[in-house]
Write a protein that holds these residues in place. Structure first.
Motif, short mmCIF file in Angstrom:
data_model
loop_
_atom_site.label_atom_id
_atom_site.label_comp_id
_atom_site.label_asym_id
_atom_site.label_seq_id
_atom_site.Cartn_x
_atom_site.Cartn_y
_atom_site.Cartn_z
N LYS A 216 -0.01 -2.24 33.57
CA LYS A 216 1.20 -2.84 34.16
C LYS A 216 0.85 -3.62 35.43
O LYS A 216 0.13 -3.12 36.28
CB LYS A 216 2.21 -1.75 34.49
N TYR B 149 2.57 -6.13 38.89
CA TYR B 149 3.76 -6.39 39.73
C TYR B 149 3.96 -7.90 39.86
O TYR B 149 3.02 -8.63 40.16
CB TYR B 149 3.54 -5.76 41.11
N GLN B 150 5.29 -8.46 39.66
CA GLN B 150 5.60 -9.91 39.67
C GLN B 150 5.83 -10.38 41.11
O GLN B 150 6.69 -9.86 41.81
CB GLN B 150 6.84 -10.20 38.82
#
Length: 691
Positions: free
Chosen positions: A20, A22-23
């Motif tokens: 995963k 982070y944007q």
């Protein structure tokens, strides 16, 4: 088994967490632009484009909120996942001119572009309408000019054009609407009127104008025609001719028509509800000039002018006098004449405020004049009903002046030294104007021209100015100058330096006399002297008038109550009271009075001593018995002798030496008093002038 499953789950979770990301994004800037350019022609399409420059850490989708503002007001908004947005304006209008900016919001971040100014060049064409297409003179036509699709504030310009004339322009500013209205009054003489309008608005570069509107024509009808003014038989006349004027008009409706005939500003005749007016007069030179015929109906007025010339039949007469200034009882001849003309009806008149007074119907008047004949005279000449008057001639008849009288204005022929003196010179008889001349000695001080009197103020009065004033009076009578009697004026010198003295000075014996002397250093006679004593109030003791600079007052029999402070006051016709310095007088006992008192006191003391001695001897006799009585009797003469030579044996005995000493003092005081009385009349003490 369960343990193996748990281990597998934990391993999978760790692997998912590692995969995963982070944007992250950020705005690099927001820009705005206009297509095709920031200056667009009115009616053309234009697009406002907003571009957001954004950086991302990964390729993910981001929603953008675009908001467009014009001059701070919201005009368009959209949401897009693209970094560009367009605000389309298919048909640009002048109202679209302004400052544009865009705001872009993504997530919780907001960025605003720099503004860009867009100018839509050109304005829409205005539309002009009129409430009437045909009006009459004096009516009102109402116009409306509108700029559709334009936004206020705007300025409107209305133009009115007469046939073969330049346009007349009127400006109206409108702050809240895109149209304006204007009313025009239709004037007399307007025929076909043409109206148009245009608008203006303010832009950054200045003012921008619209095209001119459509042209609107308004036809004007005449309620009546311009008047016609004629004279018969022609426009040129000679004095004595009859001039006839006629003023006329043509009207659709005669009701309310008024014709006015005037010369300059003077109305000569007028009629109402008629189409013509007539006026006639006997021609004189004063009738030459411009005449007006004016026709009015309601608010409409039309005028016609006509010039008339009247030639002279004969010139004005001339009045001549044998003399214009003459003595009473002299002969006066007045002659009236016309240059180049002898046959006329002449009359000679005297001018008066109540009207001219006819003296004689003739060209010549001869009279013996008196003072009442003074005045202005004219003559009149009449030919063919034309009367002309000469210029006035002023005739002055003089009575001789009487001998003038010279006097002081205040009445009394005297003046206080240093004060001004006002004189008046008066002549009872004599025709004004009269010229008065004032003399001081042989010197001319003043010339005054007046009717019957004149005044002179002499402000330079000295001690030696006791006379020599006179005055002359003269007018235009041939008798010449009259001179007054010489006026002698007394110069009053004010009182200065009052002094008071007395004999005796300081102390005065009771019952004796006192002489007071009051004198002044300077002052004109007579002088009023007053003597005062100071108490709680001023007490006047004595007053006298003296033709001298001093006076003496004898006060008899002084008493103890006369003790006090005295002063004197002097005054004369200068009316200035001058007070002396005060002196103090003390009234004391006389020498003989002191002796009587001393003798009385000594007698009383001697009596008291004798009583004391008697008492002492008696007491002693009782103590020693009878044997001592003889001894005492034998010694008595010796005691008496001893009493005069020996001092006392105790304090209760008073020696006679005290009396002798007082008696010597009394004699000394008496001698001094005697010496003082001998010098009483030889010197007055306390007075600077005492001799």
């Amino acid at each position: 088994m369960y343990l193996a499953l748990l281990v597998i789950f934990l391993q999978c979770s760790e692997l998912y967490a590692q995969g995963k990301v982070y944007q992250v994004f950020t705005f690099n800037g927001v820009k705005i632009k206009v297509e095709p350019s920031d200056k667009v022609k009115n009616g053309a399409p234009m697009s406002i484009i907003c571009h957001a420059d954004i950086s991302k850490n990964t390729d993910f989708q981001l929603k953008h909120n675009f908001t467009f503002f014009k001059d701070g007001k919201l005009v368009f908004m959209t949401i897009s996942d693209k970094e560009d947005a367009r605000y389309e304006i298919p048909v640009a209008k002048s109202a679209d001119t302004g400052d544009y900016e865009c705001r872009v919001k993504a997530g919780d971040k907001l960025v605003i572009s720099k503004p860009i100014y867009v100018w839509v060049a050109g304005m829409t064409k205005p539309i002009l309408t009129a409430d009437k297409k045909e009006v009459s003179e004096g009516e009102i036509v109402k116009l409306r000019c509108e700029l559709p699709e334009e936004v206020p504030p705007l300025e409107f310009f209305f133009r009115k054009t007469k046939t073969n004339s330049e346009p007349i322009e009127k400006r109206v500013a409108e702050q809240n609407q895109n149209f304006s209205e204007m009313e025009y009054y239709v004037e007399a003489g307007d025929n076909i009127l043409q109206f148009d309008c245009f608008g203006k608005r303010q832009v950054k570069s200045g003012w921008e104008s619209s095209q001119h509107s459509n042209k609107t024509l308004v036809t004007v009808k005449e309620p009546f025609r311009k008047p016609t003014l004629i004279t018969t038989p022609s426009n040129n006349f000679t004095e004595g001719d009859i001039i006839e004027f006629e003023c006329s008009t043509v009207a659709a409706e005669m009701r309310g028509i008024e014709i006015i005939f005037q010369k300059n500003r003077t109305i000569l005749n007028s009629v109402r509800d008629k189409k013509f007016l007539k006026y006639s007069t006997l021609a004189t030179q004063e009738d030459s000039g411009e005449y007006l015929c004016k026709v009015e109906q309601g608010a409409v007025s039309k005028t016609t002018k006509l010039n008339v010339f009247v030639s002279e039949l004969f010139p004005k007469p001339t009045l001549s006098a044998s003399m214009t200034q003459l003595d009473e009882n002299k002969d006066l001849i007045l002659n009236c004449s016309i240059n180049g003309l002898r046959r006329a009806n002449f009359s000679i008149l005297r001018k008066s405020s109540s009207g001219d007074i006819l003296l004689k119907k003739s060209r010549i008047l001869a009279i013996k004049v008196n003072v009442n004949d003074t005045g202005s005279y004219t003559c009149k000449a009449e030919v063919k009903g034309i009367v002309k008057e000469s210029k006035p001639v002023r005739i002055s008849v003089y009575a001789p002046v009487s001998k003038p009288t010279l006097s002081v204005v205040s009445g009394s022929p005297e003046v206080v030294l240093g004060k001004p003196l006002q004189l008046i010179c008066h002549s009872v008889m004599g025709t004004p104007p009269i010229t008065f001349t004032f003399y001081k000695g042989d010197e001319i001080k003043k010339n005054v021209t007046n009717d019957t009197y004149a005044t002179f103020l002499d402000e330079d009065i000295g001690l030696n100015d006791n006379g020599g004033y006179k005055c002359d009076a003269r007018n235009n009578h041939s008798s010449g100058v009259k001179t007054s009697n010489i006026l002698n004026v007394t110069v009053i010198v004010p009182i200065r330096g009052a002094s008071l003295g007395s004999v005796p000075y300081g102390e005065v014996e009771v019952g004796s006399d006192t002489t007071f002397l009051c004198s002044v250093n300077e002052g004109s006679w007579p002088i009023d002297f007053k003597f005062f004593k100071k108490t709680d109030h001023e007490v006047l003791l004595h007053e006298v008038r003296e033709y001298s600079d001093r006076t003496i007052w004898h006060k008899k029999t002084m008493k103890r109550k006369d003790t006090g402070t005295y002063y004197c006051m002097a005054s004369n016709r200068a009316s200035v009271d001058v007070r002396s310095r005060p002196i103090t007088i003390s009234v004391i006992l006389a020498a003989w009075q002191k002796g009587v008192i001393a003798a009385f006191v000594l007698t009383a003391m001697a009596g008291a001593g004798a009583v004391a001695l008697w008492w002492f001897l008696r007491k002693k006799k009782k103590a020693k018995g009878p044997s001592m009585e003889m001894s005492g009797s034998a010694l008595a003469p010796n005691l008496t002798s001893e009493k005069l030579t020996r001092p006392p044996s105790d304090g209760n005995y008073y020696s006679g030496s005290g009396y002798i000493e007082d008696n010597e003092n009394h004699m000394k005081s008496t001698d001094e008093s005697k010496d003082s009385m001998e010098n009483r009349h030889s010197r007055i003490y306390g007075h600077p002038d005492a001799t």
